[in-house]
Design an enzyme around this catalytic site. Structure first.
Site, short mmCIF file in Angstrom:
data_model
loop_
_atom_site.label_atom_id
_atom_site.label_comp_id
_atom_site.label_asym_id
_atom_site.label_seq_id
_atom_site.Cartn_x
_atom_site.Cartn_y
_atom_site.Cartn_z
CG HIS A 267 -3.44 12.00 81.55
ND1 HIS A 267 -3.46 11.29 80.38
CD2 HIS A 267 -2.58 11.36 82.37
CE1 HIS A 267 -2.66 10.25 80.51
NE2 HIS A 267 -2.11 10.27 81.70
CD GLU B 102 -0.22 13.05 80.23
OE1 GLU B 102 0.07 11.97 79.66
OE2 GLU B 102 -0.06 13.24 81.45
O1 TA6 Z 1 0.82 10.63 82.12
C1 TA6 Z 1 1.50 9.47 81.85
C2 TA6 Z 1 1.17 8.46 82.93
O2 TA6 Z 1 1.53 8.92 84.18
C3 TA6 Z 1 1.79 7.11 82.58
O3 TA6 Z 1 2.87 6.80 83.44
C4 TA6 Z 1 0.63 6.13 82.69
O4 TA6 Z 1 0.53 5.59 83.93
C5 TA6 Z 1 -0.54 7.02 82.34
O5 TA6 Z 1 -0.27 8.24 82.95
C6 TA6 Z 1 -1.91 6.50 82.68
O6 TA6 Z 1 -2.14 6.56 84.03
P1 TA6 Z 1 -3.53 5.96 84.63
O7 TA6 Z 1 -3.43 6.17 86.11
O8 TA6 Z 1 -4.64 6.73 83.99
O9 TA6 Z 1 -3.57 4.51 84.22
#
Ligand code: TA6
Length: 312
Positions: free
Chosen positions: A167, A271
């Site tokens: 991520h 990601e």
């Molecule tokens: O990767 C994108 C995502 O899934 C978004 O939907 C948003 O929720 C982001 O990740 C951040 O997630 P987190 O659980 O780190 O707040």
């Protein structure tokens, strides 16, 4: 101090959490917290930070660190019953003293091997034995490589299935000035529209509002062009078919407590992920997912970056 045997340094980070420092001869560096095996810094030869760490990041388990490169395993987002993005990012990992050999096509003198095995509590929420090995390496050209090896070590003959993502929060000059190349004309699931499936337009992706899309079966090479910084991030990935693009923009940012209200202007998440086709491993089987990040100077003459050159 890094040695032949330990090509990394062990240090104390925020709140005394253990972190690893990798240094490359020409001043490049990377930092990884054992908490989440979380890369929180990647710097080029000028000492410039290439990853975004939230101005309000919290370094206190069980809260995941916001920014850098969180690891999403064994579940991406809410694609399952576990907490969002799984539990690997809020567990304390160990240094892997005797990792199996890892053939690599990039040479690096600065790397570390980390390992995660489930705790008794983890087995209660995800009843599978596994070994998750992560090698983080800083290459001689400053490239940052993350190689995950996940092995099913169940002794009850049971397979397991997971989704996965690196991520990555890339640091950018101004979100409304960057563009992403390599995802044109691909299908994607839009997380802002009940994961409905759409097809991307033919041009480079630019940003003027919140985005949260899962691009399916992407090329193995994607580029983020930041012409204000005359910099292009080149993302190479293996074993990871999909790519998620996320920026919360202003309104959503205000709902995320550990993200500064203005941070969204200076980062973009792209990601490398395995989501659409989850990975299933039988006992004894191992999956490998590799991410290589490079930051290269963008050469352009007419104020218009030549994307084709970037992706060749
Ligand atoms: O990767 C994108 C995502 O899934 C978004 O939907 C948003 O929720 C982001 O990740 C951040 O997630 P987190 O659980 O780190 O707040």
């Amino acid at each position: 101090m890094a040695t032949e045997r330990h090509p990394f340094e062990l240090a104390k980070g925020v709140n005394g959490l253990d972190k690893i420092i990798l240094r490359e001869s020409r001043g490049r560096s990377a930092e990884i917290y054992l908490y989440g095996s979380h890369v929180t810094s990647w710097k080029n030869e000028n000492g410039e930070e290439l990853l975004h760490l939230s101005s309000k990041a919290i370094f206190k388990p069980p809260k995941p660190i916001r920014g850098g490169i969180p690891l999403c395993f064994p579940q991406f987002s809410n694609f399952g019953t576990l907490e969002s993005h799984g539990f690997a990012r809020n567990r304390i990992w160990e240094i892997d003293a005797s990792p199996p050999p890892l053939p690599s096509n990039s040479c690096s003198n600065a790397f570390v091997d980390l390992i995660l095995r489930p705790t008794e509590d983890d087995l209660k929420i995800w009843p599978h034995n596994f070994e998750f090995r992560l090698r983080v390496a800083l290459g001689t050209e400053g490239e940052l490589t993350l190689t995950s090896r996940i092995r099913n070590t169940n002794s009850d003959g049971k397979p397991f299935t997971f989704t996965f993502a690196y991520h990555t929060y890339f640091s950018v000059s101004d979100i409304s000035e960057v563009r992403v190349e390599g995802l044109e004309t691909l299908d994607y699931l839009d997380n802002l529209k009940n994961r409905e499936r759409f097809t991307e337009q033919g041009d480079a992706i630019t940003f003027e509002s919140e985005i949260d899309k899962i691009y399916l079966s992407t090329p193995t090479k994607i580029a983020i062009l930041d012409h204000e910084k005359k910099r292009t991030f080149v993302i190479r990935k293996d074993g990871l078919a999909d790519a998620v693009v996320w920026n919360p923009w202003d309104k959503k940012s205000k709902t995320i407590s550990d993200l500064g209200d203005e941070d969204y202007k200076h980062f973009l998440c792209v990601e490398a992920a395995a989501i659409e086709r989850p990975i299933t491993l039988k006992p004894g089987e191992e999956w490998k997912g590799r991410l290589e990040l490079s930051a290269v100077p963008s050469s352009y003459s007419s104020g218009q970056l030549d994307p084709k050159k970037v992706l060749e």
